[in-house]
Design a protein around this motif. Sequence first.
Motif, PDB file in Angstrom:
ATOM      1  N   VAL A  33      -1.494 -29.158 -10.025  1.00  0.00           N
ATOM      2  CA  VAL A  33      -1.479 -27.701  -9.906  1.00  0.00           C
ATOM      3  C   VAL A  33      -1.090 -27.114 -11.252  1.00  0.00           C
ATOM      4  CG1 VAL A  33      -0.471 -25.777  -8.628  1.00  0.00           C
ATOM      5  CG2 VAL A  33      -0.743 -27.979  -7.513  1.00  0.00           C
ATOM      6  N   ALA A  34      -1.708 -26.010 -11.616  1.00  0.00           N
ATOM      7  CA  ALA A  34      -1.337 -25.337 -12.869  1.00  0.00           C
ATOM      8  C   ALA A  34       0.042 -24.721 -12.721  1.00  0.00           C
ATOM      9  CB  ALA A  34      -2.365 -24.258 -13.198  1.00  0.00           C
ATOM     10  N   TYR A  35       0.759 -24.648 -13.846  1.00  0.00           N
ATOM     11  CA  TYR A  35       2.085 -24.046 -13.810  1.00  0.00           C
ATOM     12  C   TYR A  35       1.969 -22.596 -13.374  1.00  0.00           C
ATOM     13  CZ  TYR A  35       6.660 -22.351 -15.087  1.00  0.00           C
ATOM     14  OH  TYR A  35       7.900 -21.785 -15.032  1.00  0.00           O
ATOM     15  N   GLY A  36       2.818 -22.213 -12.437  1.00  0.00           N
ATOM     16  CA  GLY A  36       2.786 -20.843 -11.949  1.00  0.00           C
ATOM     17  C   GLY A  36       2.052 -20.711 -10.626  1.00  0.00           C
ATOM     18  N   ASP A  37       1.251 -21.738 -10.310  1.00  0.00           N
ATOM     19  CA  ASP A  37       0.506 -21.683  -9.052  1.00  0.00           C
ATOM     20  C   ASP A  37       1.339 -22.232  -7.897  1.00  0.00           C
ATOM     21  OD1 ASP A  37      -1.589 -20.646 -10.357  1.00  0.00           O
ATOM     22  OD2 ASP A  37      -2.957 -22.329 -10.053  1.00  0.00           O
ATOM     23  N   ARG A  38       0.926 -21.856  -6.716  1.00  0.00           N
ATOM     24  CA  ARG A  38       1.524 -22.489  -5.562  1.00  0.00           C
ATOM     25  C   ARG A  38       0.458 -23.285  -4.820  1.00  0.00           C
ATOM     26  NH1 ARG A  38       4.521 -18.827  -2.280  1.00  0.00           N
ATOM     27  NH2 ARG A  38       5.267 -17.796  -4.148  1.00  0.00           N
ATOM     28  N   TRP A  39       0.898 -24.230  -4.069  1.00  0.00           N
ATOM     29  CA  TRP A  39      -0.044 -25.106  -3.367  1.00  0.00           C
ATOM     30  C   TRP A  39       0.459 -25.313  -1.957  1.00  0.00           C
ATOM     31  CZ3 TRP A  39       1.004 -30.732  -2.626  1.00  0.00           C
ATOM     32  CH2 TRP A  39      -0.038 -31.366  -1.922  1.00  0.00           C
ATOM     33  N   ARG A  40      -0.457 -25.178  -1.025  1.00  0.00           N
ATOM     34  CA  ARG A  40      -0.106 -25.422   0.359  1.00  0.00           C
ATOM     35  C   ARG A  40      -0.755 -26.741   0.753  1.00  0.00           C
ATOM     36  NH1 ARG A  40       1.665 -22.463   4.808  1.00  0.00           N
ATOM     37  NH2 ARG A  40       0.738 -23.264   6.719  1.00  0.00           N
ATOM     38  N   CYS A  41       0.073 -27.685   1.160  1.00  0.00           N
ATOM     39  CA  CYS A  41      -0.425 -29.015   1.485  1.00  0.00           C
ATOM     40  C   CYS A  41      -1.362 -28.937   2.690  1.00  0.00           C
ATOM     41  CB  CYS A  41       0.758 -29.938   1.779  1.00  0.00           C
ATOM     42  SG  CYS A  41       0.242 -31.571   2.302  1.00  0.00           S
ATOM     43  N   GLU A  42      -2.520 -29.587   2.542  1.00  0.00           N
ATOM     44  CA  GLU A  42      -3.500 -29.531   3.630  1.00  0.00           C
ATOM     45  C   GLU A  42      -3.048 -30.354   4.827  1.00  0.00           C
ATOM     46  OE1 GLU A  42      -4.296 -30.378   0.538  1.00  0.00           O
ATOM     47  OE2 GLU A  42      -5.574 -28.727  -0.177  1.00  0.00           O
ATOM     48  N   ARG A  43      -2.231 -31.370   4.542  1.00  0.00           N
ATOM     49  CA  ARG A  43      -1.929 -32.291   5.617  1.00  0.00           C
ATOM     50  C   ARG A  43      -0.787 -31.813   6.506  1.00  0.00           C
ATOM     51  NH1 ARG A  43      -2.181 -38.356   3.583  1.00  0.00           N
ATOM     52  NH2 ARG A  43      -0.115 -38.591   4.464  1.00  0.00           N
ATOM     53  N   CYS A  44       0.252 -31.297   5.852  1.00  0.00           N
ATOM     54  CA  CYS A  44       1.416 -30.952   6.664  1.00  0.00           C
ATOM     55  C   CYS A  44       1.748 -29.468   6.584  1.00  0.00           C
ATOM     56  CB  CYS A  44       2.620 -31.787   6.240  1.00  0.00           C
ATOM     57  SG  CYS A  44       3.167 -31.392   4.578  1.00  0.00           S
ATOM     58  N   GLY A  45       1.082 -28.745   5.698  1.00  0.00           N
ATOM     59  CA  GLY A  45       1.280 -27.299   5.677  1.00  0.00           C
ATOM     60  C   GLY A  45       2.482 -26.836   4.884  1.00  0.00           C
ATOM     61  N   ARG A  46       3.227 -27.778   4.239  1.00  0.00           N
ATOM     62  CA  ARG A  46       4.337 -27.335   3.400  1.00  0.00           C
ATOM     63  C   ARG A  46       3.781 -26.577   2.203  1.00  0.00           C
ATOM     64  NH1 ARG A  46       6.167 -32.462   4.687  1.00  0.00           N
ATOM     65  NH2 ARG A  46       8.172 -32.560   5.762  1.00  0.00           N
ATOM     66  N   SER A  47       4.523 -25.614   1.754  1.00  0.00           N
ATOM     67  CA  SER A  47       4.069 -24.786   0.648  1.00  0.00           C
ATOM     68  C   SER A  47       4.969 -25.025  -0.561  1.00  0.00           C
ATOM     69  CB  SER A  47       4.113 -23.319   1.089  1.00  0.00           C
ATOM     70  OG  SER A  47       3.696 -22.509   0.036  1.00  0.00           O
ATOM     71  N   TRP A  48       4.338 -25.339  -1.718  1.00  0.00           N
ATOM     72  CA  TRP A  48       5.096 -25.682  -2.922  1.00  0.00           C
ATOM     73  C   TRP A  48       4.808 -24.658  -4.002  1.00  0.00           C
ATOM     74  CZ3 TRP A  48       8.293 -29.801  -2.224  1.00  0.00           C
ATOM     75  CH2 TRP A  48       7.998 -30.639  -1.128  1.00  0.00           C
ATOM     76  N   ASN A  49       5.836 -24.269  -4.706  1.00  0.00           N
ATOM     77  CA  ASN A  49       5.690 -23.236  -5.718  1.00  0.00           C
ATOM     78  C   ASN A  49       6.191 -23.759  -7.061  1.00  0.00           C
ATOM     79  OD1 ASN A  49       5.530 -20.949  -7.187  1.00  0.00           O
ATOM     80  ND2 ASN A  49       6.866 -19.709  -5.889  1.00  0.00           N
ATOM     81  N   THR A  50       5.269 -23.875  -8.031  1.00  0.00           N
ATOM     82  CA  THR A  50       5.676 -24.408  -9.336  1.00  0.00           C
ATOM     83  C   THR A  50       6.532 -23.410 -10.108  1.00  0.00           C
ATOM     84  OG1 THR A  50       3.659 -23.596 -10.355  1.00  0.00           O
ATOM     85  CG2 THR A  50       3.620 -25.859  -9.583  1.00  0.00           C
ATOM     86  N   GLN A  51       6.623 -22.187  -9.624  1.00  0.00           N
ATOM     87  CA  GLN A  51       7.483 -21.221 -10.319  1.00  0.00           C
ATOM     88  C   GLN A  51       8.952 -21.542 -10.143  1.00  0.00           C
ATOM     89  OE1 GLN A  51       6.180 -17.313  -9.157  1.00  0.00           O
ATOM     90  NE2 GLN A  51       4.185 -17.644 -10.090  1.00  0.00           N
ATOM     91  N   GLN A  52       9.251 -22.513  -9.282  1.00  0.00           N
ATOM     92  CA  GLN A  52      10.638 -22.961  -9.174  1.00  0.00           C
ATOM     93  C   GLN A  52      11.052 -23.749 -10.421  1.00  0.00           C
ATOM     94  OE1 GLN A  52      10.950 -25.208  -5.557  1.00  0.00           O
ATOM     95  NE2 GLN A  52      10.608 -23.424  -4.259  1.00  0.00           N
ATOM     96  N   ILE A  53      10.063 -24.178 -11.217  1.00  0.00           N
ATOM     97  CA  ILE A  53      10.372 -24.895 -12.456  1.00  0.00           C
ATOM     98  C   ILE A  53      10.783 -23.880 -13.506  1.00  0.00           C
ATOM     99  CG2 ILE A  53       9.386 -26.290 -14.310  1.00  0.00           C
ATOM    100  CD1 ILE A  53       7.426 -27.380 -12.170  1.00  0.00           C
ATOM    101  N   PRO A  54      11.922 -24.095 -14.156  1.00  0.00           N
ATOM    102  CA  PRO A  54      12.334 -23.131 -15.192  1.00  0.00           C
ATOM    103  C   PRO A  54      11.294 -23.054 -16.297  1.00  0.00           C
ATOM    104  CG  PRO A  54      14.094 -24.699 -14.697  1.00  0.00           C
ATOM    105  CD  PRO A  54      12.887 -25.175 -13.968  1.00  0.00           C
ATOM    106  N   ALA A  55      10.938 -21.845 -16.686  1.00  0.00           N
ATOM    107  CA  ALA A  55       9.884 -21.647 -17.681  1.00  0.00           C
ATOM    108  C   ALA A  55      10.222 -22.343 -18.994  1.00  0.00           C
ATOM    109  CB  ALA A  55       9.656 -20.153 -17.909  1.00  0.00           C
TER     110      ALA A  55
END
Length: 117
Positions: free
Chosen positions: A18-40
């Motif tokens: 995933v590109a930095y800044g994007d979020r991704w929703r897992c297709e398999r389990c539906g968890r949602s991940w946000n790369t913005q949690q990574i300090p810039a």
Amino acid sequence: MRRPPITIKCECGESRDVAYGDRWRCERCGRSWNTQQIPAEEYDGLLRRMRRHQVEALAAAAIAIAVMVPLIAVVSARFILLTPALLAAWLFFLLPYWRRRYRRTARSAPRWELHPE
Ligand SMILES: [Zn+2]
């Protein structure tokens, strides 16, 4: 410059780049991940290290040109015969060496613990 993607590994085992800044929703389990949690600033540090390798490779090419062009133009056109040897050295030694270093930096990239949203 292409920004290196972030590989997210979901708790269910799925993973995705995933590109930095994007979020991704897992297709398999539906968890949602946000790369913005990574300090810039940490991601920027990684970008800087990657960019330094590119600058080094460009500088090496610039030096080779800066040496060869005057030799050919001023000293002797026969130096042009060295060009294929230089290109070969570039292709078979410098480039693989540079790629290895580049990959090592990419691999040693920090790992961040994200939390599903
Ligand atoms: Zn998942």
